[in-house]
Design a protein around this motif. Structure first.
Motif, PDB file in Angstrom:
ATOM      1  N   ASN A 281       5.215   4.840   1.971  1.00  0.00           N
ATOM      2  CA  ASN A 281       5.708   6.001   2.916  1.00  0.00           C
ATOM      3  C   ASN A 281       6.175   6.155   4.280  1.00  0.00           C
ATOM      4  O   ASN A 281       6.668   6.703   4.905  1.00  0.00           O
ATOM      5  CB  ASN A 281       4.263   6.904   2.994  1.00  0.00           C
ATOM      6  CG  ASN A 281       3.815   7.676   1.857  1.00  0.00           C
ATOM      7  OD1 ASN A 281       4.694   8.024   0.816  1.00  0.00           O
ATOM      8  ND2 ASN A 281       2.527   8.434   1.477  1.00  0.00           N
TER       9      ASN A 281
ATOM     10  N   ASP B 227       7.099  -1.230  -6.413  1.00  0.00           N
ATOM     11  CA  ASP B 227       5.543  -2.610  -6.578  1.00  0.00           C
ATOM     12  C   ASP B 227       6.984  -3.954  -6.168  1.00  0.00           C
ATOM     13  O   ASP B 227       7.654  -3.796  -7.082  1.00  0.00           O
ATOM     14  CB  ASP B 227       4.753  -1.974  -6.807  1.00  0.00           C
ATOM     15  CG  ASP B 227       4.639  -2.514  -8.264  1.00  0.00           C
ATOM     16  OD1 ASP B 227       4.750  -3.063  -8.922  1.00  0.00           O
ATOM     17  OD2 ASP B 227       3.156  -1.923  -8.834  1.00  0.00           O
TER      18      ASP B 227
ATOM     19  N   THR C  87       1.224  -1.224  -0.352  1.00  0.00           N
ATOM     20  CA  THR C  87       0.449   0.442   0.179  1.00  0.00           C
ATOM     21  C   THR C  87       0.825   1.377   0.319  1.00  0.00           C
ATOM     22  O   THR C  87       2.451   1.433   0.116  1.00  0.00           O
ATOM     23  CB  THR C  87      -1.068   0.540   1.717  1.00  0.00           C
ATOM     24  OG1 THR C  87      -0.097   0.036   2.300  1.00  0.00           O
ATOM     25  CG2 THR C  87      -1.002  -1.293   1.299  1.00  0.00           C
ATOM     26  N   LEU C  88       0.087   2.082  -0.175  1.00  0.00           N
ATOM     27  CA  LEU C  88       1.086   4.139  -0.662  1.00  0.00           C
ATOM     28  C   LEU C  88       1.312   3.960   1.102  1.00  0.00           C
ATOM     29  O   LEU C  88       2.282   4.373   1.403  1.00  0.00           O
ATOM     30  CB  LEU C  88       0.144   4.607  -0.774  1.00  0.00           C
ATOM     31  CG  LEU C  88       0.782   5.941  -0.627  1.00  0.00           C
ATOM     32  CD1 LEU C  88       2.442   6.041  -1.444  1.00  0.00           C
ATOM     33  CD2 LEU C  88      -0.020   7.093  -1.061  1.00  0.00           C
ATOM     34  N   ALA C  89       0.188   3.404   2.123  1.00  0.00           N
ATOM     35  CA  ALA C  89       0.535   4.402   3.319  1.00  0.00           C
ATOM     36  C   ALA C  89       2.287   3.283   3.960  1.00  0.00           C
ATOM     37  O   ALA C  89       2.593   3.982   4.430  1.00  0.00           O
ATOM     38  CB  ALA C  89      -0.601   4.011   3.924  1.00  0.00           C
TER      39      ALA C  89
ATOM     40  N   GLY D 205       6.453  -5.916  -9.560  1.00  0.00           N
ATOM     41  CA  GLY D 205       6.012  -5.062 -10.642  1.00  0.00           C
ATOM     42  C   GLY D 205       7.745  -4.608 -11.205  1.00  0.00           C
ATOM     43  O   GLY D 205       7.438  -4.107 -12.482  1.00  0.00           O
ATOM     44  N   GLY D 206       7.878  -3.700 -10.162  1.00  0.00           N
ATOM     45  CA  GLY D 206       9.365  -3.017 -10.878  1.00  0.00           C
ATOM     46  C   GLY D 206       8.378  -1.796 -10.943  1.00  0.00           C
ATOM     47  O   GLY D 206       9.473  -1.102 -11.451  1.00  0.00           O
ATOM     48  N   HIS D 207       7.407  -1.312 -10.301  1.00  0.00           N
ATOM     49  CA  HIS D 207       6.998  -0.016 -10.323  1.00  0.00           C
ATOM     50  C   HIS D 207       7.029   1.447  -9.843  1.00  0.00           C
ATOM     51  O   HIS D 207       6.564   0.541  -8.336  1.00  0.00           O
ATOM     52  CB  HIS D 207       5.146  -0.131 -10.910  1.00  0.00           C
ATOM     53  CG  HIS D 207       5.565  -0.903 -12.267  1.00  0.00           C
ATOM     54  ND1 HIS D 207       5.795  -0.479 -13.859  1.00  0.00           N
ATOM     55  CD2 HIS D 207       5.415  -2.266 -13.158  1.00  0.00           C
ATOM     56  CE1 HIS D 207       6.019  -1.085 -14.259  1.00  0.00           C
ATOM     57  NE2 HIS D 207       5.074  -2.452 -13.531  1.00  0.00           N
ATOM     58  N   LEU D 208       7.163   2.352  -9.987  1.00  0.00           N
ATOM     59  CA  LEU D 208       7.316   2.774  -8.304  1.00  0.00           C
ATOM     60  C   LEU D 208       6.284   3.529  -7.836  1.00  0.00           C
ATOM     61  O   LEU D 208       5.321   3.374  -8.533  1.00  0.00           O
ATOM     62  CB  LEU D 208       8.165   4.683  -9.165  1.00  0.00           C
ATOM     63  CG  LEU D 208       8.679   5.538  -7.976  1.00  0.00           C
ATOM     64  CD1 LEU D 208      10.067   4.365  -7.226  1.00  0.00           C
ATOM     65  CD2 LEU D 208       9.175   7.056  -7.871  1.00  0.00           C
ATOM     66  N   LYS D 209       6.332   3.351  -6.209  1.00  0.00           N
ATOM     67  CA  LYS D 209       4.810   3.520  -5.850  1.00  0.00           C
ATOM     68  C   LYS D 209       5.155   4.672  -4.589  1.00  0.00           C
ATOM     69  O   LYS D 209       3.969   5.376  -4.743  1.00  0.00           O
ATOM     70  CB  LYS D 209       5.245   1.961  -4.928  1.00  0.00           C
ATOM     71  CG  LYS D 209       3.975   2.056  -3.962  1.00  0.00           C
ATOM     72  CD  LYS D 209       2.684   2.032  -4.353  1.00  0.00           C
ATOM     73  CE  LYS D 209       1.304   2.622  -3.757  1.00  0.00           C
ATOM     74  NZ  LYS D 209       0.236   1.964  -4.313  1.00  0.00           N
ATOM     75  N   ALA D 210       6.681   5.549  -3.817  1.00  0.00           N
ATOM     76  CA  ALA D 210       6.758   6.241  -2.938  1.00  0.00           C
ATOM     77  C   ALA D 210       7.982   6.629  -3.403  1.00  0.00           C
ATOM     78  O   ALA D 210       8.923   5.463  -3.814  1.00  0.00           O
ATOM     79  CB  ALA D 210       6.287   5.968  -2.238  1.00  0.00           C
ATOM     80  N   PHE D 211       8.215   7.473  -3.304  1.00  0.00           N
ATOM     81  CA  PHE D 211       9.685   8.333  -3.887  1.00  0.00           C
ATOM     82  C   PHE D 211       9.876   9.609  -2.752  1.00  0.00           C
ATOM     83  O   PHE D 211       9.040  10.338  -2.408  1.00  0.00           O
ATOM     84  CB  PHE D 211      10.188   8.634  -5.077  1.00  0.00           C
ATOM     85  CG  PHE D 211      11.108   8.943  -5.243  1.00  0.00           C
ATOM     86  CD1 PHE D 211      12.949   8.232  -4.755  1.00  0.00           C
ATOM     87  CD2 PHE D 211      12.193  10.322  -5.254  1.00  0.00           C
ATOM     88  CE1 PHE D 211      14.215   9.088  -5.210  1.00  0.00           C
ATOM     89  CE2 PHE D 211      12.802  10.859  -5.557  1.00  0.00           C
ATOM     90  CZ  PHE D 211      13.931  10.235  -5.603  1.00  0.00           C
ATOM     91  N   GLN D 212      11.047   9.755  -1.947  1.00  0.00           N
ATOM     92  CA  GLN D 212      11.655  11.119  -1.737  1.00  0.00           C
ATOM     93  C   GLN D 212      13.310  10.825  -1.357  1.00  0.00           C
ATOM     94  O   GLN D 212      13.912  10.600  -1.035  1.00  0.00           O
ATOM     95  CB  GLN D 212      11.469  11.135  -0.008  1.00  0.00           C
ATOM     96  CG  GLN D 212       9.764  11.267   0.169  1.00  0.00           C
ATOM     97  CD  GLN D 212       9.766  11.188   1.752  1.00  0.00           C
ATOM     98  OE1 GLN D 212       9.874  12.323   2.238  1.00  0.00           O
ATOM     99  NE2 GLN D 212       8.534  10.726   2.275  1.00  0.00           N
TER     100      GLN D 212
END
Lengths: 143, 143, 143, 143
Positions: free
Chosen positions: C10, C34, C5-7, C36-43
């Motif tokens: 984060n 995730d 999840t995004l939660a 599948g190699g796709h960006l979910k969150a980033f800082q």
């Protein structure tokens, strides 16, 4: 079932090819991708032309990209072509925006992956993709 | 038989996966390419990691690139790494130079394509590729 | 919980950055992908250098590619560099094979994704990645 | 304030997502880039489709490319499509020329970066991007 198994992917391909044979369609190519856009199973019938893997993959990948069947991409390509051109660009050239890419969902609506079919007309390709998904007991989303 | 049929490609994959299961290997991924380097059939077992299609394809593609099994590429990568680096570059980044990519020939020696296997050790991957080719009544070339 | 999840993503980033601050590490960059190699969150913290997104992503993507933490890739790069070169090539240049890429699993062992951290030494980056994953109540796999 | 801080980028994302939730929009994806076109912060809501990072990034990157919000690109794509096609090409395929990419400026007009939003209609995406920027006390430029 929250993940696409190899058994399910093989069933989808077998049923899609059978649907094409029964209808007398041209040699078909079928790619099944998981929800992350990675190839799970693939078959290309004898007599299919050279770049059919890339086309079948591109229909399925495009569907997953936006969360709609590739018929939706086809419609958008006519209404605002620059969006599909941009989508194609940022995908690294992996999208083919015509019908025949169909999302695979389970009965609860969870996205399991997508199937891409190419070889006959785009409408006929889509018919085979849907037939394959239904034969595996799963739910097809074409747009 | 001068061309790789879908039936033969499917047989190779089924037998390669069976060989891996009998030996207790990790989940395998098998790609079968025709003599032109284009994907003919593919299966990725449940539990295989994300980029296994690319690795399996890269072993088979590398074999076709030089007309030798990928064990030959592996040996060259150790002896003159700049050759494999150059080959990788001119292929557009499509080559994985470790064992597991095996050429498929018919009884007369005609090249029909290549199979790439990945998932366990490179040596074990190659064993499954050879088992798959032999089970289909064809001839395997590993280096 | 079979999906990232995004939660959760984060939480992982917040705890990784906090671990770095407490240890007095350099400005860090954290990418969560995730399965599948796709960006979910980033800082990316203030003061981090230009290409830190690509490095953080590359560590995480490489981990998912082979189903191991990027410490495993680092070890392989020393023992058989041509395999990592091939993997880098077939990934389209998306892999950075040093520690700091860590797989995220749930308590049942299901793969949820991967986190990549960069900015300090690779060993310190990995410490922060693991701290982030644990703080979110999930399981870290470093090799 | 001449530089985009991580704190400001996180505020923009939080407020953009809140604006979308209040309006009942579909799951959103928000990318914040610094003035050099490098990713600073990113969040993708649960349920968003596969390629949303690339689309959000492409809207923001396109805005920075020409120093205008992506609404300006959308208008140009209709009036002289060959310009946007050329821009897409020279960017290495990094541009999505539809609304939802908005420049971030400070009160003095200094360019700090850009935000890209995707998930609902392009017009609604832009509304959320602007709401995010304003909530962070900064100035939004949509075309």
């Amino acid at each position: 079932m929250a993940e696409l198994t190899l058994a399910a992917a093989n069933s989808i391909i077998a049923a899609a090819l059978e649907a094409g044979a029964e209808a007398g369609f041209k040699p078909l190519t079928v790619a099944v991708l998981d929800a992350g856009g990675h190839l799970k199973a693939f078959q290309k019938q004898d007599g299919a032309s050279m770049l059919r893997y890339e086309i079948a993959f591109g229909k399925a990948y495009g569907s997953l990209a936006v969360g709609m069947g590739s018929r939706w991409l086809d419609k958008n390509a006519k209404e605002r072509p620059h969006f599909i051109e941009g989508l194609t660009a940022v995908s690294g050239g992996r999208i083919v925006a015509v019908p025949g890419g169909v999302l695979i969902r389970d009965a609860a609506g969870t996205l399991l992956g997508a199937v891409g079919v190419t070889g006959d007309t785009s409408d006929n390709d889509e018919i085979c993709a849907v037939a394959g998904i239904k034969a595996a007991g799963l739910v097809a989303q074409v747009d």
